[in-house]
Design a protein around this motif. Sequence first.
Motif, PDB file in Angstrom:
ATOM      1  N   PHE A 192      14.177  -7.409  -6.556  1.00 37.69           N
ATOM      2  CA  PHE A 192      13.231  -6.960  -5.543  1.00 37.69           C
ATOM      3  C   PHE A 192      11.789  -7.173  -6.009  1.00 37.69           C
ATOM      4  O   PHE A 192      11.482  -7.094  -7.202  1.00 37.69           O
ATOM      5  N   ALA A 193      10.925  -7.429  -5.051  1.00 36.00           N
ATOM      6  CA  ALA A 193       9.514  -7.627  -5.351  1.00 36.00           C
ATOM      7  C   ALA A 193       8.902  -6.336  -5.884  1.00 36.00           C
ATOM      8  O   ALA A 193       9.168  -5.256  -5.346  1.00 36.00           O
ATOM      9  N   PRO A 194       8.096  -6.398  -6.922  1.00 33.71           N
ATOM     10  CA  PRO A 194       7.476  -5.180  -7.462  1.00 33.71           C
ATOM     11  C   PRO A 194       6.413  -4.634  -6.523  1.00 33.71           C
ATOM     12  O   PRO A 194       5.743  -5.392  -5.806  1.00 33.71           O
ATOM     13  N   ILE A 195       6.274  -3.308  -6.495  1.00 36.83           N
ATOM     14  CA  ILE A 195       5.211  -2.703  -5.689  1.00 36.83           C
ATOM     15  C   ILE A 195       4.168  -2.019  -6.580  1.00 36.83           C
ATOM     16  O   ILE A 195       3.168  -1.517  -6.084  1.00 36.83           O
ATOM     17  N   ASN A 196       4.400  -2.009  -7.897  1.00 43.41           N
ATOM     18  CA  ASN A 196       3.385  -1.602  -8.879  1.00 43.41           C
ATOM     19  C   ASN A 196       2.764  -0.243  -8.573  1.00 43.41           C
ATOM     20  O   ASN A 196       1.550  -0.102  -8.402  1.00 43.41           O
ATOM     21  N   VAL A 197       3.619   0.758  -8.480  1.00 43.57           N
ATOM     22  CA  VAL A 197       3.162   2.124  -8.271  1.00 43.57           C
ATOM     23  C   VAL A 197       3.685   2.992  -9.414  1.00 43.57           C
ATOM     24  O   VAL A 197       4.862   2.931  -9.760  1.00 43.57           O
ATOM     25  N   THR A 198       2.802   3.772 -10.006  1.00 42.49           N
ATOM     26  CA  THR A 198       3.200   4.711 -11.052  1.00 42.49           C
ATOM     27  C   THR A 198       3.323   6.101 -10.442  1.00 42.49           C
ATOM     28  O   THR A 198       2.336   6.644  -9.928  1.00 42.49           O
TER      29      THR A 198
END
Length: 215
Positions: free
Chosen positions: A82-88
């Motif tokens: 899956f494409a990363p959404i880069n949320v912490t």
Amino acid sequence: PTSMDMKCVAKHCPGKMAAAVIDPKFYQATACTLGCNKLYYSDTTIGKLHYQNCTTKCQLTYESKAGDEFTGCAMENNCIQFAPINVTCPKPDVDPNSSLESLKGEWWQHYGKNALWDCYPCQHIHEMKIINDTEFCSKTVFPGGKTVEAPCWSYSYSYDLYTETDTKYFGQTWQLPGNIPKGKAIDIYYQYMGSTHNETWYILKAAERYVLSVI
């Protein structure tokens, strides 16, 4: 943005793939989801909310049993990237006196800080109660094959989801672990559209008439 390893699929999910490829709705869902790719690159919102909303509406509009089973199999066997959404996500302190028992009864969910999921109307926890039934509790399986033990919490909820053209009523009953100590974060697993999902619940404040949580 999202890719599938067809060699992996052929090895682990050949029967479910064969059922999906002859299902017209699966083709419609795939074409619709591919149409969301342009949003992935142009979406500047935190968590790429427009992209997530687009793919979610596609899957809800063209959902089918064959498609769910194929996607679930591919996910379980790590055939999908899956494409990363880069949320912490934050890990806040939990109310030391809180537990799943704090959610016992009936509740309505109010708006929070998720600009996508908070838009869904009628988010209703119909019932949260303890069930001492091994067969019922074991319906939820953790990674590795271990099941939820009895007694467990029966968590029944519903809400309205957006499709491409309308809204769609959606409801489920989950089996939540009944042995989480007070003051601890709560890891839960559930099935959603054919695949296993994981959430961690942090109850920040539990009062008589409201519960404040981060999921």
